[in-house]
Write a protein that holds these residues in place. Sequence first.
Motif, PDB file in Angstrom:
ATOM      1  N   SER A 159      16.905  -8.603 -17.956  1.00  0.00           N
ATOM      2  CA  SER A 159      15.474  -8.340 -17.993  1.00  0.00           C
ATOM      3  C   SER A 159      14.705  -9.626 -17.722  1.00  0.00           C
ATOM      4  N   GLU A 218      13.492  -4.355 -12.691  1.00  0.00           N
ATOM      5  CA  GLU A 218      12.143  -4.224 -13.248  1.00  0.00           C
ATOM      6  C   GLU A 218      11.399  -3.058 -12.618  1.00  0.00           C
ATOM      7  N   HIS A 261      12.943   0.183 -14.000  1.00  0.00           N
ATOM      8  CA  HIS A 261      12.553   0.341 -15.398  1.00  0.00           C
ATOM      9  C   HIS A 261      11.110   0.859 -15.499  1.00  0.00           C
ATOM     10  N   THR A 262      10.207   0.240 -14.747  1.00  0.00           N
ATOM     11  CA  THR A 262       8.801   0.641 -14.779  1.00  0.00           C
ATOM     12  C   THR A 262       8.616   2.044 -14.219  1.00  0.00           C
ATOM     13  N   GLU A 275       7.907   4.532 -17.289  1.00  0.00           N
ATOM     14  CA  GLU A 275       6.455   4.452 -17.447  1.00  0.00           C
ATOM     15  C   GLU A 275       5.706   5.244 -16.381  1.00  0.00           C
ATOM     16  N   TYR A 276       5.840   4.841 -15.116  1.00  0.00           N
ATOM     17  CA  TYR A 276       4.985   5.425 -14.090  1.00  0.00           C
ATOM     18  C   TYR A 276       5.262   6.905 -13.826  1.00  0.00           C
ATOM     19  N   THR A 301      18.525   0.580 -16.944  1.00  0.00           N
ATOM     20  CA  THR A 301      17.461   1.282 -17.661  1.00  0.00           C
ATOM     21  C   THR A 301      18.048   2.504 -18.346  1.00  0.00           C
ATOM     22  N   PHE A 318       0.857  -0.315 -12.027  1.00  0.00           N
ATOM     23  CA  PHE A 318       2.075  -0.374 -12.838  1.00  0.00           C
ATOM     24  C   PHE A 318       3.057  -1.401 -12.293  1.00  0.00           C
ATOM     25  N   LEU A 319       3.094  -1.567 -10.977  1.00  0.00           N
ATOM     26  CA  LEU A 319       4.027  -2.526 -10.394  1.00  0.00           C
ATOM     27  C   LEU A 319       3.548  -3.961 -10.594  1.00  0.00           C
ATOM     28  N   ILE A 356       3.817  -5.837 -14.075  1.00  0.00           N
ATOM     29  CA  ILE A 356       5.119  -6.205 -14.647  1.00  0.00           C
ATOM     30  C   ILE A 356       5.133  -7.640 -15.181  1.00  0.00           C
ATOM     31  N   ASP A 382      -3.096  -1.300 -18.280  1.00  0.00           N
ATOM     32  CA  ASP A 382      -2.824   0.058 -18.748  1.00  0.00           C
ATOM     33  C   ASP A 382      -2.725   0.033 -20.268  1.00  0.00           C
ATOM     34  N   PRO A 441       1.233   0.336 -22.225  1.00  0.00           N
ATOM     35  CA  PRO A 441       2.069  -0.848 -22.472  1.00  0.00           C
ATOM     36  C   PRO A 441       1.360  -1.909 -23.305  1.00  0.00           C
TER      37      PRO A 441
END
Length: 486
Positions: A39, A102, A105-106, A110-111, A298, A348-349, A352, A397, A400
């Motif tokens: 990570s 990453e 994972h996002t 999340e997205y 993930t 969202f990207l 990070i 956002d 998070p």
Amino acid sequence: MAMGFVPRGTRPQLATATLATLAILATSSAAVAADGAASLNGAQVSPLWAVPFAGMLLSIALFPLLAGHFWHHHYGKVALFWAAAFAVPFAAVYGPALTAHEVVHTALLEYIPFIILLYALFTVSGGILITGNLHGSPAVNTAILAFGTLIASLIGTTGASMVLIRPLLRANDNRRYNVHTIVFFIFLVSNIGGSLTPLGDPPLFLGFLKGVNFFWTATHLLHDTAVVAVLLLGAFYLLDRYFYAKEGGRKLKVDPTPDTESLGLRGAQNIPLLGGVIGAILLSALWKPGITFDVYGTHVELQWMVRDVLLVLVALISLSITPKIIRERNGFDWEPILEVAKLFAAIFLTIIPVIAILKAGLDGAFAPLVQLVTDPNGQPVNVWYFWLTGALSAFLDNAPTYLVFFNLAGGNPHQLMGPLAVTLEAISAGAVFMGAMTYIGNAPNFMVLSIARHRGVKMPSFFGYMGWSLTFLLPCFALLTVLYFL
């Protein structure tokens, strides 16, 4: 990450396919990565990596104001530019394996769940039509805002916003002064009303998944919500009376909505489907089969996958059982959800590295911010938890951001619901309430903005909206600080 353009009127199945394509692209990009990629260590990340995120926010703020025609036709390309401005150099510096990890994972945690939930609520609520012509008097408008504030915690801020924004627009489509009505709708229905249950707003749902009791928010945020809602509803009523009286001396616009149909509800078959959305969310939190899939580092739990599949199925059922005429009369189209999907993909990207730096706490580049929330004795400073969670939620956002400060406060739900209850209250209120400060603080804000603009309302610019929020919201938040967090 940004989605390609899909023309208005495109069949809804393509919207679902677009979401699936995003997941495939994300996982395919990770195919080049070695399994078990580490990570991102936020302590080693330069704050310069926040530039693409800042560029994305400034684009959202300035392009509609300075180059509206260009933005309307090319906002997806702008989002793609900033996404690439982060991803390409990041992969060059940190390697494709870490970058892919990453991104995956996002996307997966999340997205994609975020967009699927919005897609389901947008689709189902878009099939509910309130018929008849409500006339937008100050009393009627205030009643609509109050009702939306009440139901937002039951069907989510997205669901409440989509059900009520079109009737509110129709009620005021012959008024010359109606911008303030939509602004206060965003304040109350799209944000503050969602503070009483985990179903209302994504940050509270994440807290629920972390172990916060379902009814904790209702019992601990009720007084905060009541204070802000009463103040804003009162301010709106007085403001609307002023504008309504101002219109009294001028000839009203011709009402485009005829009074030929009585008030009523069509598309009621979608109401149980809203219950299905709620049920799918609750299922993912209460059902723990213990089955986890590892996707390039993930961990994706089975119940989360089932939830997302159920939400897509609920949306497809809504599309199949709702007569097309209902959606047409509702002015329903896919542009608002597509705009949110494209812009938030880039957000969202590019967020990070920002979140990684915040998670690094005192070891990260944003250490001065982190130091504000802890006193010399190691105890939380609730005032700063409220204002920092809120300030970051207004521009990042809020989901998070909530998690970052939840973890900074110890991350133990039993401690946070017990001895540190005021701290959790401050984090929760800051994340939910201050999402109303900007158009990008919460996804329903953008959806309401898009719908209002398509209906011809001359909504304020990004900074113009902030002028409204600073004027009416900051005094409310200052009062909350004095009452509960000092």
